[in-house]
Design a protein around this motif. Structure first.
Motif, PDB file in Angstrom:
ATOM      1  N   GLY A 213       0.787  -1.233   0.000  1.00 17.67           N
ATOM      2  CA  GLY A 213       0.000   0.000   0.000  1.00 17.67           C
ATOM      3  C   GLY A 213       0.813   1.273   0.000  1.00 17.67           C
ATOM      4  N   GLN A 423      -4.731  -1.359  -6.984  1.00 22.68           N
ATOM      5  CA  GLN A 423      -4.748   0.074  -6.652  1.00 22.68           C
ATOM      6  C   GLN A 423      -4.577   0.939  -7.900  1.00 22.68           C
ATOM      7  N   ARG A 426      -7.862   1.111  -9.425  1.00 24.74           N
ATOM      8  CA  ARG A 426      -8.778   1.880  -8.581  1.00 24.74           C
ATOM      9  C   ARG A 426      -8.558   3.388  -8.758  1.00 24.74           C
ATOM     10  N   SER A 435      -1.335   4.992  -4.598  1.00 25.20           N
ATOM     11  CA  SER A 435      -1.410   3.884  -3.649  1.00 25.20           C
ATOM     12  C   SER A 435      -2.384   4.232  -2.534  1.00 25.20           C
ATOM     13  N   ASN A 436      -2.754   3.241  -1.760  1.00 25.93           N
ATOM     14  CA  ASN A 436      -3.707   3.454  -0.673  1.00 25.93           C
ATOM     15  C   ASN A 436      -3.206   4.457   0.361  1.00 25.93           C
ATOM     16  N   THR A 481      -5.574  -1.938   2.256  1.00 26.05           N
ATOM     17  CA  THR A 481      -4.456  -2.662   1.644  1.00 26.05           C
ATOM     18  C   THR A 481      -4.525  -4.148   1.963  1.00 26.05           C
ATOM     19  N   ASP A 484      -6.967  -5.671  -0.231  1.00 29.57           N
ATOM     20  CA  ASP A 484      -6.421  -5.815  -1.588  1.00 29.57           C
ATOM     21  C   ASP A 484      -5.512  -7.039  -1.687  1.00 29.57           C
TER      22      ASP A 484
END
Length: 512
Positions: A213, A423, A426, A435-436, A481, A484
């Motif tokens: 993440g 990600q 997304r 990234s997250n 994360t 994911d």
């Protein structure tokens, strides 16, 4: 006679074309203008000796050299070669029609040989953009410059070779690098592997989540627990550099002079570990003649800060803005430069001054309140930018003595790459989010859907464990994360529960 030779100057991590105008006519004295620094001004003596050793001379006439644009400061000895060639052409000691087709850079030794210079890669990129046919550099810099396609790069050992080439008395062999093949062959060439680590499964799991993440992480544990060893292996599970990332990273290290003669392109993610005595300027970059700092040299990689509370508070505070913006802007009275700083911060610290708070076998000898005071050396705003806090406990003898191999980095990396791909899909329509870890409150509401059991668990944790309000967002990011990594769209109580375990420093009773 007036002649023009072309060189380049580095500004930030990009280059600017410099036109070296040389005029030789009747009179005496040597004039060098165009905002040169002392190293450029001293080139007269190096050029005079190099030309004499090569069978030429600096003419006994008036020489005026202008380095345009004149409002950009010219630094370093890399301009020796274009200055010397300009003098020879302007004084008609050599005749050539090639001078406007090539960019030249190189530092001259007194015997006429060429020494390597900094920033060759951004200069080569600029040469291609400006439409030059080729770029002549010292042989030690040739592989680095040859990364740029559609540009002939000639690596030379001496000014005599350059003169012979310009006069068409000999041909130079262009340096060629198969960038893609070379890059793919070396992109996973790491010295370390997670298979070497015995035990520490919870910490390895935390590092996997951090890599998946893009989360910053803080490890807290006693001396010898393996914090540094684990941090060194983090780059091995990050996704391999893309060609674009490799080029960007190499440009930064080229400007800093960190590229050796056998390197064309950086293949692996950088890992930087500055000592705790580092200054704020050395960390973020700058100085009288700005250079990239450690946070920029760690761009697209890992910045490991061992014994975080031992760093000067001023040094730690200057990282707050780069951690948010992924770049650092250095402003001076006459110019402003920006360096990229998209790094993962991995930090470690002892839990207390003696190092043995919460140790399973040894007793902490610190006085009451010392643990809390030690932690307070790290400011709240900086700690707020670290998503994962994990305790590292010493490995038992049984774990160290086992012959069973741990999971290899390549296997962990596959899961990390899969989570990063999720990600990427997304956030494909969200500018600046990769990234997250970079999600703001708005994105958290959009992308972090928690089921009822997960929401209930999070509520209980906030109330029972005394978690701070700032921990709420961090837990959601880490839980996203973890989901994911499990290929799940909805965040469940399982993901929330694991994420909560990575917020040790948010407990009200920590250090009391």
């Amino acid at each position: 006679m007036l002649t023009k030779v072309f060189a380049a100057a580095v500004h930030g991590i990009d280059a600017i074309t410099i036109t070296v105008e040389v005029n030789v006519f009747s009179g005496v004295k040597f004039h060098l203008v165009g905002l040169p620094d002392n190293a450029v001004k001293e080139s007269q003596q190096r050029i005079e000796s190099a030309l004499r050793e090569t069978g030429y001379r600096v003419p006994g006439k008036k020489i005026i050299i202008n380095m345009a644009p004149a409002d950009i400061r010219k630094e370093g000895a890399a301009y020796d070669l274009p200055l010397a060639i300009g003098i020879l052409v302007a004084s008609e000691q050599i005749k050539t029609d090639k001078i406007d087709k090539y960019m030249l850079m190189g530092e001259l030794s007194l015997d006429g040989t060429l020494q390597s210079v900094k920033g060759v890669l951004p200069m080569a990129i600029k040469a291609r953009e400006e439409g030059f046919e080729g770029f002549i550099v010292p042989k030690a810099n040739a592989k680095e410059a040859a990364v740029v396609n559609n540009l002939k790069v000639y690596g030379v050992d001496s000014i005599a070779e350059v003169i012979a080439f310009l006069e068409s008395k000999n041909d130079l062999q262009a340096t060629e690098v198969d960038t893609r093949a070379d890059f793919l062959a070396q992109s996973t060439n790491y010295l370390h592997d997670f298979a070497d680590v015995k035990g520490q499964e919870s910490v390895k799991r935390a590092l996997e989540i951090a890599a998946a993440g893009g989360h910053n992480l803080l490890m807290i544990g006693p001396p010898g627990a393996g914090k540094t060893m684990l941090a060194k292996r983090l780059p091995t599970i990050l996704p391999p550099l893309s060609l674009y990332e490799a080029l960007e990273t190499t440009k930064i290290h080229s400007v800093a002079g960190n590229i050796n003669k056998d390197t064309s392109l950086m293949h692996t993610r950088p890992y930087r570990s500055p000592h705790h005595t580092i200054s704020d300027v050395a960390l973020v970059g700058g100085g009288a003649y700005p250079q990239p700092g450690e946070i920029s040299l760690a761009h697209n990689g890992v910045l490991f800060m061992d014994e975080l509370p031992e760093f000067k508070r001023q040094v730690l505070e200057v990282m707050r803005q780069p951690l948010e913006d992924r770049q650092i802007t250095i402003s001076r009275a006459k110019f402003t430069v920006s360096y990229p700083a998209g790094f993962m911060l991995i930090a470690s610290m002892n839990p207390c001054p003696c190092g043995f708070y919460n140790h399973p076998e040894r007793e902490c000898t610190c006085p009451p309140g010392a643990v809390h005071k030690y932690l307070n050396k790290i400011s709240g705003p900086l700690l707020d930018r670290i998503d994962i806090h994990i305790e590292v406990v010493p490995v038992s003898f049984a774990e160290m003595n086992t012959q069973q191999l741990a999971e290899k980095s390549i296997e962990i990396q596959k899961r990390v790459i899969n989570a990063r791909n999720i990600q990427e899909e997304r956030f494909k329509d969200v500018e600046g989010i990769y990234s997250n870890a970079q999600m703001n409150s708005k994105q958290l509401r959009t992308y972090c859907t928690v089921d009822s059991s997960g929401a209930k668990l999070l509520k209980i944790a906030m109330e029972k464990r005394g978690l701070s309000a700032r921990a709420y967002d961090r837990i959601l990011k880490v839980a996203r994360t973890i989901a994911d990594l499990n290929n799940q769209e909805t965040i469940t109580d399982q993901h929330i529960g694991e994420a909560i375990q990575f917020r040790n420093l948010d407990r009200d009773n920590w250090g009391n």
